[in-house]
Design a protein around this motif. Sequence first.
Motif, PDB file in Angstrom:
ATOM      1  N   ASN A 172      37.224  28.995  49.071  1.00 46.49           N
ATOM      2  CA  ASN A 172      37.825  28.315  48.111  1.00 46.49           C
ATOM      3  C   ASN A 172      39.375  27.967  48.386  1.00 46.49           C
ATOM      4  O   ASN A 172      40.013  27.256  47.994  1.00 46.49           O
ATOM      5  CB  ASN A 172      38.013  28.954  46.760  1.00 46.49           C
ATOM      6  CG  ASN A 172      37.846  27.966  45.671  1.00 46.49           C
ATOM      7  OD1 ASN A 172      37.451  26.805  45.700  1.00 46.49           O
ATOM      8  ND2 ASN A 172      38.450  28.462  44.222  1.00 46.49           N
ATOM      9  N   ILE A 173      39.798  28.690  49.581  1.00 51.33           N
ATOM     10  CA  ILE A 173      40.845  28.266  50.489  1.00 51.33           C
ATOM     11  C   ILE A 173      40.912  26.961  50.888  1.00 51.33           C
ATOM     12  O   ILE A 173      41.864  26.115  50.950  1.00 51.33           O
ATOM     13  CB  ILE A 173      41.252  29.408  51.359  1.00 51.33           C
ATOM     14  CG1 ILE A 173      42.040  30.684  50.594  1.00 51.33           C
ATOM     15  CG2 ILE A 173      42.570  28.906  52.056  1.00 51.33           C
ATOM     16  CD1 ILE A 173      42.208  31.699  51.649  1.00 51.33           C
ATOM     17  N   ILE A 174      39.802  26.744  51.415  1.00 52.69           N
ATOM     18  CA  ILE A 174      39.360  25.444  52.151  1.00 52.69           C
ATOM     19  C   ILE A 174      39.391  24.288  51.148  1.00 52.69           C
ATOM     20  O   ILE A 174      39.933  23.383  51.216  1.00 52.69           O
ATOM     21  CB  ILE A 174      38.386  25.534  53.273  1.00 52.69           C
ATOM     22  CG1 ILE A 174      38.548  26.624  54.277  1.00 52.69           C
ATOM     23  CG2 ILE A 174      37.925  24.355  53.597  1.00 52.69           C
ATOM     24  CD1 ILE A 174      39.624  26.411  55.163  1.00 52.69           C
ATOM     25  N   VAL A 175      38.516  24.550  49.986  1.00 51.24           N
ATOM     26  CA  VAL A 175      38.286  23.588  49.073  1.00 51.24           C
ATOM     27  C   VAL A 175      39.585  23.080  48.406  1.00 51.24           C
ATOM     28  O   VAL A 175      39.886  22.080  48.086  1.00 51.24           O
ATOM     29  CB  VAL A 175      37.086  23.937  48.020  1.00 51.24           C
ATOM     30  CG1 VAL A 175      37.018  23.062  47.174  1.00 51.24           C
ATOM     31  CG2 VAL A 175      35.825  24.302  48.923  1.00 51.24           C
ATOM     32  N   GLY A 176      40.251  24.227  48.208  1.00 52.76           N
ATOM     33  CA  GLY A 176      41.617  24.333  47.298  1.00 52.76           C
ATOM     34  C   GLY A 176      42.762  23.294  48.053  1.00 52.76           C
ATOM     35  O   GLY A 176      43.459  22.686  47.463  1.00 52.76           O
ATOM     36  N   THR A 177      42.675  23.552  49.411  1.00 53.63           N
ATOM     37  CA  THR A 177      43.570  22.787  50.184  1.00 53.63           C
ATOM     38  C   THR A 177      43.067  21.162  50.299  1.00 53.63           C
ATOM     39  O   THR A 177      43.837  20.234  50.137  1.00 53.63           O
ATOM     40  CB  THR A 177      43.729  23.074  51.733  1.00 53.63           C
ATOM     41  OG1 THR A 177      43.949  24.630  51.728  1.00 53.63           O
ATOM     42  CG2 THR A 177      44.595  22.403  52.531  1.00 53.63           C
ATOM     43  N   TRP A 178      41.606  21.008  50.516  1.00 52.43           N
ATOM     44  CA  TRP A 178      41.187  19.671  50.517  1.00 52.43           C
ATOM     45  C   TRP A 178      41.377  18.871  49.036  1.00 52.43           C
ATOM     46  O   TRP A 178      41.853  17.708  49.227  1.00 52.43           O
ATOM     47  CB  TRP A 178      39.761  19.886  50.727  1.00 52.43           C
ATOM     48  CG  TRP A 178      38.768  18.807  49.843  1.00 52.43           C
ATOM     49  CD1 TRP A 178      38.009  19.177  48.873  1.00 52.43           C
ATOM     50  CD2 TRP A 178      38.598  17.618  50.177  1.00 52.43           C
ATOM     51  NE1 TRP A 178      37.349  18.023  48.322  1.00 52.43           N
ATOM     52  CE2 TRP A 178      37.737  16.936  49.145  1.00 52.43           C
ATOM     53  CE3 TRP A 178      38.896  16.700  51.171  1.00 52.43           C
ATOM     54  CZ2 TRP A 178      37.320  15.654  49.189  1.00 52.43           C
ATOM     55  CZ3 TRP A 178      38.545  15.328  51.043  1.00 52.43           C
ATOM     56  CH2 TRP A 178      37.731  14.865  49.929  1.00 52.43           C
ATOM     57  N   VAL A 179      41.416  19.650  47.929  1.00 55.00           N
ATOM     58  CA  VAL A 179      41.525  18.835  46.596  1.00 55.00           C
ATOM     59  C   VAL A 179      42.883  18.193  46.652  1.00 55.00           C
ATOM     60  O   VAL A 179      43.141  17.123  45.901  1.00 55.00           O
ATOM     61  CB  VAL A 179      41.159  19.861  45.237  1.00 55.00           C
ATOM     62  CG1 VAL A 179      39.749  20.023  45.352  1.00 55.00           C
ATOM     63  CG2 VAL A 179      42.079  20.828  45.344  1.00 55.00           C
ATOM     64  N   LEU A 180      43.861  19.009  47.418  1.00 56.90           N
ATOM     65  CA  LEU A 180      45.264  18.253  47.317  1.00 56.90           C
ATOM     66  C   LEU A 180      45.367  17.152  47.694  1.00 56.90           C
ATOM     67  O   LEU A 180      46.162  16.172  47.479  1.00 56.90           O
ATOM     68  CB  LEU A 180      46.242  19.551  47.826  1.00 56.90           C
ATOM     69  CG  LEU A 180      46.390  20.627  47.450  1.00 56.90           C
ATOM     70  CD1 LEU A 180      47.005  21.604  48.304  1.00 56.90           C
ATOM     71  CD2 LEU A 180      47.307  20.665  46.189  1.00 56.90           C
ATOM     72  N   GLU A 183      38.031  21.467  39.622  1.00 54.94           N
ATOM     73  CA  GLU A 183      38.647  21.567  40.612  1.00 54.94           C
ATOM     74  C   GLU A 183      38.748  20.212  41.633  1.00 54.94           C
ATOM     75  O   GLU A 183      39.774  19.969  42.409  1.00 54.94           O
ATOM     76  CB  GLU A 183      37.509  22.294  41.709  1.00 54.94           C
ATOM     77  CG  GLU A 183      37.858  22.589  43.047  1.00 54.94           C
ATOM     78  CD  GLU A 183      37.044  23.933  43.827  1.00 54.94           C
ATOM     79  OE1 GLU A 183      36.316  23.367  44.374  1.00 54.94           O
ATOM     80  OE2 GLU A 183      37.242  24.868  43.244  1.00 54.94           O
ATOM     81  N   HIS A 184      38.114  19.224  41.129  1.00 50.56           N
ATOM     82  CA  HIS A 184      38.151  17.802  41.996  1.00 50.56           C
ATOM     83  C   HIS A 184      38.835  17.040  41.235  1.00 50.56           C
ATOM     84  O   HIS A 184      39.542  15.809  41.861  1.00 50.56           O
ATOM     85  CB  HIS A 184      36.503  17.281  42.192  1.00 50.56           C
ATOM     86  CG  HIS A 184      35.847  17.972  43.420  1.00 50.56           C
ATOM     87  ND1 HIS A 184      35.103  18.891  42.939  1.00 50.56           N
ATOM     88  CD2 HIS A 184      35.818  17.836  44.641  1.00 50.56           C
ATOM     89  CE1 HIS A 184      34.683  19.626  44.286  1.00 50.56           C
ATOM     90  NE2 HIS A 184      34.879  18.642  45.113  1.00 50.56           N
ATOM     91  N   TRP A 185      38.868  17.060  39.798  1.00 49.51           N
ATOM     92  CA  TRP A 185      39.657  15.817  39.103  1.00 49.51           C
ATOM     93  C   TRP A 185      40.896  16.136  38.384  1.00 49.51           C
ATOM     94  O   TRP A 185      41.577  15.438  37.740  1.00 49.51           O
ATOM     95  CB  TRP A 185      38.582  15.559  38.242  1.00 49.51           C
ATOM     96  CG  TRP A 185      37.426  14.399  38.682  1.00 49.51           C
ATOM     97  CD1 TRP A 185      36.055  15.016  38.621  1.00 49.51           C
ATOM     98  CD2 TRP A 185      37.294  13.301  39.458  1.00 49.51           C
ATOM     99  NE1 TRP A 185      35.354  14.211  39.410  1.00 49.51           N
ATOM    100  CE2 TRP A 185      35.855  13.149  39.642  1.00 49.51           C
ATOM    101  CE3 TRP A 185      38.228  12.584  39.493  1.00 49.51           C
ATOM    102  CZ2 TRP A 185      35.484  12.123  40.356  1.00 49.51           C
ATOM    103  CZ3 TRP A 185      37.916  11.334  40.333  1.00 49.51           C
ATOM    104  CH2 TRP A 185      36.634  10.996  40.656  1.00 49.51           C
ATOM    105  N   SER A 186      41.115  17.512  38.371  1.00 51.81           N
ATOM    106  CA  SER A 186      42.273  18.015  37.487  1.00 51.81           C
ATOM    107  C   SER A 186      43.562  17.229  38.060  1.00 51.81           C
ATOM    108  O   SER A 186      44.521  16.852  37.223  1.00 51.81           O
ATOM    109  CB  SER A 186      42.531  19.259  37.686  1.00 51.81           C
ATOM    110  OG  SER A 186      42.685  19.923  39.010  1.00 51.81           O
TER     111      SER A 186
END
Length: 388
Positions: free
Chosen positions: A24-32, A229-232
């Motif tokens: 989720n570190i990787i995904v959390g960076t990506w969503v930015l 995660e993707h739309w907030s």
Amino acid sequence: MNSLQQILTKLRYFGPAWVFASLNIIVGTWVLYIPQIKEKLVIDDAQLGIALFCFALGTLVMIPLSSIFIKKIGVGKVTLFSIIIFSILFLAPILVQSYITLCIALFVVGLAACLTDISMNALVSDIEQEDNVHFMSASHGFFSLGGVIGAGIGSFLIVYIELPVLHMVYASVFVIITNLLLAKAYISIKGKQEEEEDKKKSGFIRLLRPLFGLTVIAFLIMGSEGAIEHWSKLYLQDIVAVTSEKISGFGFVAFSAMMTLGRFLGDEISKRFGSLPIIIGGCMIGIFGFLAVLGAQVVITIAGFGLVGLGFSVIIPELFRLAGKAKGISSAEGISFVAGFGYLGFLLSPPILGFLSKIESLRLSFIALLLGTILAMTITFFLKRRRE
């Protein structure tokens, strides 16, 4: 808090839990960087939804293949290799220059994401059985913690790092190095799938009957998690009209932070009240959270995301606990079946919401999430009444 203490005091438990956080570190960076990618490629919400569906499609393709890799290579090695490959592959969606290559890149990343997810859950399950301990819920807490690290710290760094790909490289290198250092605690674990596979011929209908209600709840709740995660961030920018990059990322940060807190405390609360009452209470908190989000006021909306995270934090671990106790099936079958449907919802909801936002706006998408939470609570009420 016993499970958290176990993780923090023993490398054998901290190593696998850190894989959850790393994912989720990787995904959390990506969503930015989703808004920037959307703007760079000149695509609308519906097109972005299709691209995210390609990620889900990659995951679905990998589901039947994952057990083959784990059986041949070993669950410990697959866990390490998959998180490394996942971290490297997620550079591609940042680098792409066309919509088609974005879809292809997300499909390939979805393959690695699924392999990582299945292997890390199988690894924790095997260690739990070998050591007679319980730290699955806290491990999922580390997944939420990873979102706080990726999106939270990333929201501050985004204004100082000029190139999105450079930010992603930093996150990937950090994840790869830390996992290489921690992998010695679990890399030699082969897993028990090979011994149990031939003994269990699980039929879909046989599992669906006792677990139907739980699978629907898991699909709805994890679907909301994937959507947030993707739309907030886009919701805060498009509906709440937030212009600051820092502030628009804090909807997901609040959601992840409160979910992390709830998951670390959830085991003790469950012992006191029981699984089904906890799920009902979590849904009620989530409903109030979505109502606050739909209020479209900056502070109230961010607080609403936090409430949703707090409410949802206890639901999935409790669903796993109930699935493991279902009559007539093994705990491993029950948990994997419910988790599979939940993960499917997590992956399919972002593209579905993309299409809903195309019809009107992202506000309609979040109304759908509110209705889904109400449905999940209603199903839980019926399950509770049937058991009384």
